[in-house]
Design a protein around this motif. Structure first.
Motif, PDB file in Angstrom:
ATOM      1  N   THR A 136     -24.328 -16.614  -8.530  1.00 33.37           N
ATOM      2  CA  THR A 136     -23.345 -17.601  -8.093  1.00 33.37           C
ATOM      3  C   THR A 136     -23.054 -18.575  -9.219  1.00 33.37           C
ATOM      4  O   THR A 136     -23.968 -19.120  -9.842  1.00 33.37           O
ATOM      5  CB  THR A 136     -23.856 -18.365  -6.864  1.00 33.37           C
ATOM      6  OG1 THR A 136     -24.056 -17.442  -5.791  1.00 33.37           O
ATOM      7  CG2 THR A 136     -22.862 -19.430  -6.430  1.00 33.37           C
ATOM      8  N   GLU A 386     -15.930 -13.988  -2.822  1.00 38.03           N
ATOM      9  CA  GLU A 386     -16.949 -14.474  -1.881  1.00 38.03           C
ATOM     10  C   GLU A 386     -16.421 -14.433  -0.449  1.00 38.03           C
ATOM     11  O   GLU A 386     -17.141 -14.037   0.471  1.00 38.03           O
ATOM     12  CB  GLU A 386     -17.368 -15.893  -2.240  1.00 38.03           C
ATOM     13  CG  GLU A 386     -18.383 -16.495  -1.279  1.00 38.03           C
ATOM     14  CD  GLU A 386     -18.908 -17.843  -1.752  1.00 38.03           C
ATOM     15  OE1 GLU A 386     -19.103 -18.730  -0.894  1.00 38.03           O
ATOM     16  OE2 GLU A 386     -19.145 -18.011  -2.968  1.00 38.03           O
ATOM     17  N   ILE A 390     -18.058 -12.493   2.865  1.00 40.81           N
ATOM     18  CA  ILE A 390     -18.588 -13.237   4.007  1.00 40.81           C
ATOM     19  C   ILE A 390     -17.901 -12.773   5.292  1.00 40.81           C
ATOM     20  O   ILE A 390     -16.679 -12.642   5.347  1.00 40.81           O
ATOM     21  CB  ILE A 390     -18.373 -14.751   3.813  1.00 40.81           C
ATOM     22  CG1 ILE A 390     -19.147 -15.249   2.582  1.00 40.81           C
ATOM     23  CG2 ILE A 390     -18.796 -15.527   5.053  1.00 40.81           C
ATOM     24  CD1 ILE A 390     -20.643 -15.192   2.709  1.00 40.81           C
ATOM     25  N   ASP A 391     -18.664 -12.537   6.319  1.00 43.21           N
ATOM     26  CA  ASP A 391     -18.127 -12.056   7.590  1.00 43.21           C
ATOM     27  C   ASP A 391     -17.275 -13.136   8.272  1.00 43.21           C
ATOM     28  O   ASP A 391     -17.711 -14.279   8.449  1.00 43.21           O
ATOM     29  CB  ASP A 391     -19.274 -11.647   8.517  1.00 43.21           C
ATOM     30  CG  ASP A 391     -18.765 -11.085   9.829  1.00 43.21           C
ATOM     31  OD1 ASP A 391     -18.253  -9.960   9.823  1.00 43.21           O
ATOM     32  OD2 ASP A 391     -18.875 -11.800  10.855  1.00 43.21           O
ATOM     33  N   TYR A 392     -16.067 -12.752   8.641  1.00 52.10           N
ATOM     34  CA  TYR A 392     -15.116 -13.691   9.235  1.00 52.10           C
ATOM     35  C   TYR A 392     -15.652 -14.306  10.528  1.00 52.10           C
ATOM     36  O   TYR A 392     -15.634 -15.524  10.716  1.00 52.10           O
ATOM     37  CB  TYR A 392     -13.793 -12.958   9.502  1.00 52.10           C
ATOM     38  CG  TYR A 392     -12.757 -13.783  10.236  1.00 52.10           C
ATOM     39  CD1 TYR A 392     -11.868 -14.581   9.530  1.00 52.10           C
ATOM     40  CD2 TYR A 392     -12.653 -13.747  11.624  1.00 52.10           C
ATOM     41  CE1 TYR A 392     -10.913 -15.342  10.186  1.00 52.10           C
ATOM     42  CE2 TYR A 392     -11.710 -14.493  12.298  1.00 52.10           C
ATOM     43  CZ  TYR A 392     -10.837 -15.296  11.575  1.00 52.10           C
ATOM     44  OH  TYR A 392      -9.907 -16.043  12.235  1.00 52.10           O
ATOM     45  N   ILE A 395     -18.660 -16.832   9.932  1.00 55.34           N
ATOM     46  CA  ILE A 395     -18.324 -18.170   9.438  1.00 55.34           C
ATOM     47  C   ILE A 395     -17.565 -18.960  10.495  1.00 55.34           C
ATOM     48  O   ILE A 395     -17.717 -20.177  10.626  1.00 55.34           O
ATOM     49  CB  ILE A 395     -17.526 -18.099   8.117  1.00 55.34           C
ATOM     50  CG1 ILE A 395     -17.313 -19.509   7.575  1.00 55.34           C
ATOM     51  CG2 ILE A 395     -16.204 -17.391   8.295  1.00 55.34           C
ATOM     52  CD1 ILE A 395     -16.643 -19.547   6.233  1.00 55.34           C
ATOM     53  N   TYR A 418     -23.718 -21.917   6.109  1.00 50.16           N
ATOM     54  CA  TYR A 418     -22.878 -21.080   5.248  1.00 50.16           C
ATOM     55  C   TYR A 418     -23.690 -20.502   4.091  1.00 50.16           C
ATOM     56  O   TYR A 418     -23.573 -19.319   3.756  1.00 50.16           O
ATOM     57  CB  TYR A 418     -21.708 -21.903   4.725  1.00 50.16           C
ATOM     58  CG  TYR A 418     -20.741 -21.120   3.870  1.00 50.16           C
ATOM     59  CD1 TYR A 418     -19.804 -20.281   4.448  1.00 50.16           C
ATOM     60  CD2 TYR A 418     -20.781 -21.210   2.482  1.00 50.16           C
ATOM     61  CE1 TYR A 418     -18.916 -19.551   3.672  1.00 50.16           C
ATOM     62  CE2 TYR A 418     -19.912 -20.481   1.691  1.00 50.16           C
ATOM     63  CZ  TYR A 418     -18.976 -19.654   2.289  1.00 50.16           C
ATOM     64  OH  TYR A 418     -18.123 -18.926   1.511  1.00 50.16           O
ATOM     65  N   LYS A 419     -24.519 -21.320   3.484  1.00 51.61           N
ATOM     66  CA  LYS A 419     -25.334 -20.849   2.359  1.00 51.61           C
ATOM     67  C   LYS A 419     -26.394 -19.857   2.832  1.00 51.61           C
ATOM     68  O   LYS A 419     -26.796 -18.954   2.085  1.00 51.61           O
ATOM     69  CB  LYS A 419     -25.978 -22.032   1.645  1.00 51.61           C
ATOM     70  CG  LYS A 419     -24.957 -22.901   0.915  1.00 51.61           C
ATOM     71  CD  LYS A 419     -25.599 -24.123   0.288  1.00 51.61           C
ATOM     72  CE  LYS A 419     -26.484 -23.751  -0.864  1.00 51.61           C
ATOM     73  NZ  LYS A 419     -27.022 -24.947  -1.552  1.00 51.61           N
ATOM     74  N   MET A 421     -25.884 -17.617   4.914  1.00 53.57           N
ATOM     75  CA  MET A 421     -25.179 -16.341   4.968  1.00 53.57           C
ATOM     76  C   MET A 421     -24.988 -15.744   3.572  1.00 53.57           C
ATOM     77  O   MET A 421     -24.492 -14.633   3.438  1.00 53.57           O
ATOM     78  CB  MET A 421     -23.804 -16.504   5.611  1.00 53.57           C
ATOM     79  CG  MET A 421     -23.812 -16.685   7.103  1.00 53.57           C
ATOM     80  SD  MET A 421     -22.140 -16.428   7.779  1.00 53.57           S
ATOM     81  CE  MET A 421     -21.212 -17.654   6.898  1.00 53.57           C
ATOM     82  N   GLY A 423     -23.366 -17.642   1.054  1.00 54.28           N
ATOM     83  CA  GLY A 423     -22.240 -18.302   0.428  1.00 54.28           C
ATOM     84  C   GLY A 423     -22.659 -19.384  -0.549  1.00 54.28           C
ATOM     85  O   GLY A 423     -23.845 -19.689  -0.707  1.00 54.28           O
ATOM     86  N   TYR A 459     -10.705 -15.665   4.602  1.00 50.74           N
ATOM     87  CA  TYR A 459     -11.811 -14.808   5.024  1.00 50.74           C
ATOM     88  C   TYR A 459     -11.318 -13.605   5.822  1.00 50.74           C
ATOM     89  O   TYR A 459     -12.117 -12.751   6.207  1.00 50.74           O
ATOM     90  CB  TYR A 459     -12.818 -15.598   5.856  1.00 50.74           C
ATOM     91  CG  TYR A 459     -13.528 -16.661   5.041  1.00 50.74           C
ATOM     92  CD1 TYR A 459     -14.710 -16.373   4.374  1.00 50.74           C
ATOM     93  CD2 TYR A 459     -12.985 -17.928   4.909  1.00 50.74           C
ATOM     94  CE1 TYR A 459     -15.346 -17.335   3.608  1.00 50.74           C
ATOM     95  CE2 TYR A 459     -13.614 -18.898   4.140  1.00 50.74           C
ATOM     96  CZ  TYR A 459     -14.787 -18.596   3.491  1.00 50.74           C
ATOM     97  OH  TYR A 459     -15.420 -19.540   2.714  1.00 50.74           O
TER      98      TYR A 459
END
Length: 529
Positions: A136, A386, A390-392, A395, A418-419, A421, A423, A459
């Motif tokens: 990241t 990113e 990330i799954d819509y 989130i 979020y992090k 997950m 992110g 997303y």
């Protein structure tokens, strides 16, 4: 009576036992079990010992057999014909000592210079070891500003592997044998590799020809001919396709890949200023060392005709040329999405159009287009990579559960979720800014309901338009009403089932969603065609 049994450690074992049946039988049974167990252990140990004696088992690639020597070394630049005749047409790798020392990049590109002149530009980053996940940066997963990377890379497990911005190409000279004939008009793109050393690649082949020029550090290469794909567990595809071996280059398992030790290989040791030519389809594995390791690559392809017969067009008076003055298929401004590794079929190298060009086509000319075909792009070239990963729904749920009892959005709770997950702080911050309509640092329930769909927009799954959708874009651009028969094929995306359920929960949010979707339908244009 007496039993003579094999003892794995002492030869024969003499056992004298009492003849009493009530004592003898259990003891004999116990003794036999013991000895049989020792025999099994012994045989297993011997078998394992025999297998583990395989040369190079569980050792790094290259330890399984002696090499066939260093690849060819040139101490001066080859002529275009010599390069084509000895190396290009025969798919033979070669190292050219000091080939890039004349390029300004060789003397200029220290960290201070790069940070001063190009520090605000965006670069792709990868793990130093290819088995690991993407790192990241300060622009999210897989992306970093150059200045941030240079401030942190010596303490991070990250490396730049990215397209080189056009402005940096002023400091790179295309070598004379690449400026005419077979290669001159076939340059595809230009990459930068930068790390704190101690990085390694997997064993792989590339679908294109490569010139790799080292500016700092050292690179140790292993080269294996493309015909050994089966022995290297890399599949059986055409040599022109990139292939990736399943072998762990740090610990080769010869029980699983027993033929590795039969495969001949060559090595190469590159030092600053050296360039290595890597043929298309040729397997190679690279270990980079030094406190600072930096290289650039120039990727090119060759037409089938030029691969068979030397093309000497323009080769009478050759010289080094700045890379910015050479034709190149893919260039990168330093900002925005990249085309790193994008496919470009040889047969259609000059038959593609960009998004901007599409929007400039007069509508009457558009009717002459038979079809539009998407050039395959890599998701990780997208600055919103990113958001793609990330799954819509996940989130969306985290955002909804981050509303506190006072009716405000709990930003710390959202960032933490979020992090978790996977992110980054950067994208979590972007999400919150999209919700904070009045930019006062607080997101209330009304702002949340109005702007959630906007924050979630990146997303969603995205796809490029087909020909009918592109036609609708042009119709809208030119102010022409859509034909009634095509009204059903607008670009409006269908609202997913979860959003349909939310309409019942909150009418205001549903209306906002519809507004956004209509605006998206009006404004949507293809990312790249």
């Amino acid at each position: 009576f007496s039993l003579r049994l094999l003892n794995p450690t002492d030869g024969l074992l003499n056992l004298s036992l009492f003849t009493s049946s009530h004592f003898t039988r259990p003891l004999i049974k116990m003794t036999l079990k013991y000895c049989i167990g020792l025999l099994v252990v012994c045989l297993s140990a011997n078998l394992c010992s025999a297998k583990d004696s395989l040369r190079g088992h569980n050792e790094p690639l290259g330890m399984q057999r002696d090499s066939d020597g260093h690849i060819d070394i040139l101490t001066s630049l080859p002529t275009p014909k010599e390069f084509w005749q000895k190396y290009l047409s025969t798919s033979t790798p070669v190292l050219i000592r000091g080939a890039t020392t004349a390029s300004p990049a060789f003397r200029l590109w220290n960290d201070d210079y790069l940070k001063t002149h190009f520090g605000n530009m965006t670069f792709k980053i990868e793990a130093k070891f290819e088995y690991n996940d993407k790192p990241t940066g300060n622009l999210g997963i897989g992306f970093d500003q150059l200045s941030h990377f240079l401030d942190t890379y010596k303490t991070r497990q990250a490396a730049i592997l990215s397209q080189i911005p056009t402005s940096m190409q002023h400091d790179i000279l295309a070598l004379p044998f690449m400026t005419c004939g077979s290669v001159a008009n076939r340059l595809r793109e230009n990459h930068l590799w930068l790390s704190a050393g101690l990085s390694r690649s997997r064993l792989h082949s590339d679908p294109i020809f490569t010139l790799n020029c080292l500016l700092a550090g050292q690179k140790d290469w292993i080269f294996i001919h493309s015909k050994y794909g089966k022995e290297l567990s890399a599949g059986q595809t055409d040599d022109q396709a990139g292939r990736l071996s399943r072998i762990n280059v740090d610990k080769v398992n010869l029980h699983r890949y027993p033929d590795v030790g039969k495969v001949p290989w060559h090595f190469a040791n590159a030092t600053p200023g050296d360039c290595i030519y890597v043929p298309r389809g040729y397997f190679h594995q690279v270990r980079s060392t030094g406190s600072r390791n930096m290289a650039y690559t120039i990727l090119f392809d060759i037409s089938a005709k030029d691969f068979k017969i030397f093309n000497d067009t323009g080769c009478d008076h050759i010289k080094s040329v700045k890379l910015t003055n050479m034709p190149m298929s893919w260039r990168y401004s330093g900002y925005g999405h990249m085309t790193f590794g994008n496919n470009m079929p040889l047969s259609s190298a000059q038959k593609y159009i960009t998004r901007q060009q599409l929007l400039g086509i007069p509508f009457h000319v558009y009717h002459e287009i038979n079809s539009l075909q998407e050039l395959e792009a890599n998701d990780d070239n997208n600055l919103n990579y990113e958001a793609i990963m990330i799954d819509y729904d996940a989130i969306r749920n985290i955002a909804k559960t981050s509303m506190d009892s006072t009716g405000n959005f709990d930003q710390e709770k959202f960032i933490k979720g979020y992090k978790k997950m996977g992110g980054s702080d950067y994208f979590a911050g972007k999400f919150i800014k999209s919700l904070d309509e009045d930019k006062n640092g607080v997101v209330d329930i009304n702002e949340f309901q109005r702007n959630l769909v906007i924050a979630l927009e990146i997303y969603k799954d995205s796809s490029l338009p087909d020909k009918q959708e592109a036609k609708n874009i042009l119709l809208q651009r030119d102010g022409i009403e859509r034909e009634e028969e095509h009204a059903g094929s607008s670009l409006t995306s269908e609202t997913d089932e979860n959003e349909q359920d939310d309409e019942n929960e909150d009418d205001n949010m549903a209306e906002q969603q519809n507004d956004i979707q209509e605006r998206k339908s009006r404004d949507r244009i293809p990312d790249e065609l």
